[in-house]
Design a protein around this motif. Sequence first.
Motif, mmCIF file in Angstrom:
data_model
loop_
_atom_site.group_PDB
_atom_site.id
_atom_site.type_symbol
_atom_site.label_atom_id
_atom_site.label_comp_id
_atom_site.label_asym_id
_atom_site.label_seq_id
_atom_site.Cartn_x
_atom_site.Cartn_y
_atom_site.Cartn_z
ATOM 1 N N LYS A 1 0.809 -1.223 0.000
ATOM 2 C CA LYS A 1 0.000 0.000 0.000
ATOM 3 C C LYS A 1 0.840 1.270 0.000
ATOM 4 N N GLN A 2 2.155 1.119 -0.026
ATOM 5 C CA GLN A 2 3.103 2.236 -0.039
ATOM 6 C C GLN A 2 2.907 3.174 1.154
ATOM 7 N N LEU A 3 2.742 2.566 2.331
ATOM 8 C CA LEU A 3 2.597 3.336 3.555
ATOM 9 C C LEU A 3 3.972 3.609 4.150
ATOM 10 N N THR A 4 4.062 4.634 4.986
ATOM 11 C CA THR A 4 5.318 4.971 5.637
ATOM 12 C C THR A 4 5.675 3.874 6.632
ATOM 13 N N ILE A 5 6.907 3.413 6.537
ATOM 14 C CA ILE A 5 7.358 2.335 7.411
ATOM 15 C C ILE A 5 8.327 2.905 8.439
ATOM 16 N N ASN A 6 7.950 2.768 9.695
ATOM 17 C CA ASN A 6 8.819 3.069 10.833
ATOM 18 C C ASN A 6 8.344 2.198 11.983
ATOM 19 N N PHE A 7 9.052 2.244 13.094
ATOM 20 C CA PHE A 7 8.712 1.355 14.198
ATOM 21 C C PHE A 7 7.306 1.622 14.739
ATOM 22 N N ASN A 8 6.927 2.884 14.822
ATOM 23 C CA ASN A 8 5.589 3.216 15.327
ATOM 24 C C ASN A 8 4.496 2.665 14.423
ATOM 25 N N SER A 9 4.610 2.914 13.117
ATOM 26 C CA SER A 9 3.561 2.488 12.192
ATOM 27 C C SER A 9 3.477 0.969 12.091
ATOM 28 N N VAL A 10 4.618 0.286 12.113
ATOM 29 C CA VAL A 10 4.605 -1.176 12.038
ATOM 30 C C VAL A 10 4.003 -1.759 13.312
ATOM 31 N N ALA A 11 4.370 -1.199 14.466
ATOM 32 C CA ALA A 11 3.822 -1.682 15.730
ATOM 33 C C ALA A 11 2.308 -1.501 15.762
ATOM 34 N N GLU A 12 1.845 -0.377 15.276
ATOM 35 C CA GLU A 12 0.410 -0.115 15.258
ATOM 36 C C GLU A 12 -0.310 -1.051 14.291
ATOM 37 N N GLN A 13 0.243 -1.229 13.096
ATOM 38 C CA GLN A 13 -0.377 -2.073 12.079
ATOM 39 C C GLN A 13 -0.400 -3.539 12.516
ATOM 40 N N ALA A 14 0.691 -4.015 13.123
ATOM 41 C CA ALA A 14 0.806 -5.422 13.497
ATOM 42 C C ALA A 14 0.210 -5.711 14.865
ATOM 43 N N GLU A 15 -0.109 -4.642 15.604
ATOM 44 C CA GLU A 15 -0.629 -4.778 16.965
ATOM 45 C C GLU A 15 0.354 -5.528 17.858
ATOM 46 N N VAL A 16 1.608 -5.109 17.776
ATOM 47 C CA VAL A 16 2.663 -5.595 18.668
ATOM 48 C C VAL A 16 3.337 -4.374 19.285
ATOM 49 N N SER A 17 4.149 -4.597 20.299
ATOM 50 C CA SER A 17 4.803 -3.465 20.945
ATOM 51 C C SER A 17 6.047 -3.043 20.165
ATOM 52 N N LYS A 18 6.401 -1.767 20.318
ATOM 53 C CA LYS A 18 7.633 -1.283 19.688
ATOM 54 C C LYS A 18 8.834 -1.981 20.301
ATOM 55 N N ALA A 19 8.761 -2.258 21.600
ATOM 56 C CA ALA A 19 9.879 -2.939 22.278
ATOM 57 C C ALA A 19 10.135 -4.303 21.637
ATOM 58 N N PHE A 20 9.076 -5.016 21.282
ATOM 59 C CA PHE A 20 9.234 -6.314 20.621
ATOM 60 C C PHE A 20 9.968 -6.149 19.297
ATOM 61 N N LEU A 21 9.594 -5.123 18.530
ATOM 62 C CA LEU A 21 10.238 -4.893 17.235
ATOM 63 C C LEU A 21 11.707 -4.536 17.407
ATOM 64 N N TYR A 22 12.006 -3.729 18.412
ATOM 65 C CA TYR A 22 13.400 -3.351 18.660
ATOM 66 C C TYR A 22 14.224 -4.536 19.156
ATOM 67 N N LYS A 23 13.644 -5.414 19.957
ATOM 68 C CA LYS A 23 14.387 -6.560 20.518
ATOM 69 C C LYS A 23 14.692 -7.615 19.461
ATOM 70 N N ASN A 24 13.764 -7.823 18.525
ATOM 71 C CA ASN A 24 13.955 -8.846 17.506
ATOM 72 C C ASN A 24 14.867 -8.281 16.413
ATOM 73 N N GLN A 25 16.108 -8.752 16.389
ATOM 74 C CA GLN A 25 17.124 -8.199 15.482
ATOM 75 C C GLN A 25 16.744 -8.319 14.014
ATOM 76 N N GLU A 26 16.122 -9.421 13.630
ATOM 77 C CA GLU A 26 15.758 -9.624 12.226
ATOM 78 C C GLU A 26 14.705 -8.591 11.794
ATOM 79 N N LEU A 27 13.677 -8.427 12.613
ATOM 80 C CA LEU A 27 12.640 -7.437 12.290
ATOM 81 C C LEU A 27 13.208 -6.018 12.347
ATOM 82 N N ARG A 28 14.041 -5.789 13.348
ATOM 83 C CA ARG A 28 14.616 -4.452 13.520
ATOM 84 C C ARG A 28 15.421 -4.044 12.294
ATOM 85 N N SER A 29 16.285 -4.933 11.823
ATOM 86 C CA SER A 29 17.119 -4.590 10.662
ATOM 87 C C SER A 29 16.260 -4.423 9.406
ATOM 88 N N ARG A 30 15.215 -5.229 9.275
ATOM 89 C CA ARG A 30 14.335 -5.115 8.104
ATOM 90 C C ARG A 30 13.596 -3.778 8.111
#
Length: 127
Positions: A36-65
């Motif tokens: 959908k060409q939406l802006t990708i950042n930790f906040n938007s991904v956390a909101e879209q996926a309904e997970v915490s930002k801390a989870f995204l930051y802790k998971n190295q694979e997701l973080r680097s992606r």
Amino acid sequence: MANKAPNMDGIKYYSKLKTEKSIKKAEDALKYMIKKQLTINFNSVAEQAEVSKAFLYKNQELRSRIETLRGQQKGLLSPKQVKRNISDSSKDVIIASLRQRLKKLEGENKELKEILKIQFGKIYEEI
């Protein structure tokens, strides 16, 4: 009397399942956001996926992606920026077409006023 060697297998198993489910949700959210060409950042991904930002930051694979995708988007213009960059020539074309339409509508208005005057005159003569 405390249990000196508690069985933690069930807790570890369900914790692993929860992590895998959250990773899947984040991956699906990233795919959707790219599509959908939406802006990708930790906040938007956390909101879209309904997970915490801390989870995204802790998971190295997701973080680097996310960091890679966010970096790729820096050079791209957002739809709002593209809209602001409409060239002067296209604005001139729009203005010219609106002026032409205005003149046409003013002409029609003048004609209708004349017809109305004639009709009122006929009605007045009949009285």
